[in-house]
Scaffold this motif. Structure first.
Motif, short mmCIF file in Angstrom:
data_model
loop_
_atom_site.label_atom_id
_atom_site.label_comp_id
_atom_site.label_asym_id
_atom_site.label_seq_id
_atom_site.Cartn_x
_atom_site.Cartn_y
_atom_site.Cartn_z
N LYS A 168 28.16 40.98 36.83
CA LYS A 168 29.47 41.23 37.71
C LYS A 168 30.52 40.09 37.69
N SER A 169 31.79 40.46 37.41
CA SER A 169 32.71 39.57 37.58
C SER A 169 33.13 39.26 39.17
N VAL A 170 33.22 38.10 39.90
CA VAL A 170 33.61 38.15 41.18
C VAL A 170 34.57 37.00 41.16
N ASP A 214 36.15 33.82 43.74
CA ASP A 214 35.50 33.13 44.80
C ASP A 214 36.64 32.85 45.91
N ASN A 215 36.46 32.13 46.88
CA ASN A 215 37.65 31.93 47.97
C ASN A 215 38.76 30.90 47.36
N ASN A 216 38.54 30.63 46.26
CA ASN A 216 39.88 29.55 45.72
C ASN A 216 40.45 30.34 44.64
N GLY A 217 39.97 31.41 44.51
CA GLY A 217 40.84 32.40 43.15
C GLY A 217 40.23 32.38 41.87
N LYS A 218 39.09 31.61 41.86
CA LYS A 218 38.49 31.38 40.41
C LYS A 218 37.32 32.42 40.15
N THR A 219 37.34 32.97 38.93
CA THR A 219 36.48 34.04 38.51
C THR A 219 34.84 33.57 38.16
N HIS A 220 33.92 34.07 38.69
CA HIS A 220 32.63 33.69 38.40
C HIS A 220 31.96 34.99 37.69
N LYS A 221 30.71 34.62 37.10
CA LYS A 221 29.93 35.79 36.67
C LYS A 221 28.70 35.53 37.77
N LEU A 222 28.11 36.66 38.21
CA LEU A 222 26.94 36.77 39.15
C LEU A 222 26.05 37.87 38.57
#
Length: 224
Positions: free
Chosen positions: A170-172, A174-182
């Motif tokens: 899932k793409s999420v 973070d609290n800095n506005g960056k996208t990550h994959k979990l």
């Protein structure tokens, strides 16, 4: 006004997803907050209508829950939506579907509702077995999301009868506005007592295993 907590839980019970709702991203040292929205025991009460009293009600109904689900997901950047089971049985509409609609090839209305709401994953409750394994199998095929169960096995074996778990990416944000994959793992369990409660439907076809021991078997595999 219906009790929000009655239908929606921030967290999951019989379906397990993750161990916390905040994740530290190792490289950037930023946090990701993920809300788990879960429904349980819908029992095919799909509208705010009491089929037993033949009257409208403001106490329950998936149409009401659906509005709250949308609100809960809109409040946060990242969320997943899961169902804990006891979905396809529980009232006259469900009985009619099993007795008549199923014979006519009509789709299961409860599963249709979850499809429309874009559920990520579902699991089985004990009442999913009340109409037999063939009926349940067709309902699962209709779902546009995976339905998992780890502790029901084919009779005389240790082979899972259903898909024991799934891992979804899932793409999420973070609290800095960056996208990550979990990678999120989901596993589900049903009360082993279904073998007694639905003996007529299950005897000689499936067996159940202890929930804790099954979790101890599969969770390390999922983490690996």
């Amino acid at each position: 006004m219906m009790n929000r907590r009655h239908f929606i839980q921030i967290g999951a019970t019989s379906i397990l997803a993750l161990s916390a709702n905040r994740f530290a991203m190792a490289k950037g040292k930023s946090d990701v907050e993920l809300r788990i929205v879960a429904t349980t025991d819908v029992h095919s009460f799909l509208t705010d209508f009491d089929y037993y009293k033949d009257a409208p009600t403001d106490k329950f109904g998936f149409t009401r829950a659906a509005s709250l689900i949308r609100e809960a997901r809109a409040e946060v950047k990242n969320s997943v939506l899961v169902d804990n089971g006891d979905l396809i049985q529980g009232n006259p509409i469900a009985d009619y579907q099993a007795a008549q609609g199923y014979k006519e090839g009509k789709s299961n209305p409860a599963v249709d509702c979850l499809n429309a709401m874009n559920y990520e994953v579902g699991t089985l409750g004990n009442h999913e077995f009340n109409y037999g394994l063939n009926y349940l199998a067709d309902a699962i095929k209709q779902a546009k999301f995976p339905i998992v169960n780890a502790n029901v096995v084919k009779a005389g074996t240790e082979e899972p009868y259903f898909t024991p778990y799934v891992i979804q990416e899932k793409s999420v944000v973070d609290n800095n506005g960056k996208t990550h994959k979990l990678k999120i793992g989901y596993i589900g369990f049903v009360p082993p007592q279904i073998i007694v409660w639905d003996k007529a439907n299950l005897q000689g076809k499936v067996e159940t295993r202890d929930i804790v021991k099954t979790a101890q078997k599969y969770v390390p595999e999922m983490k690996k």
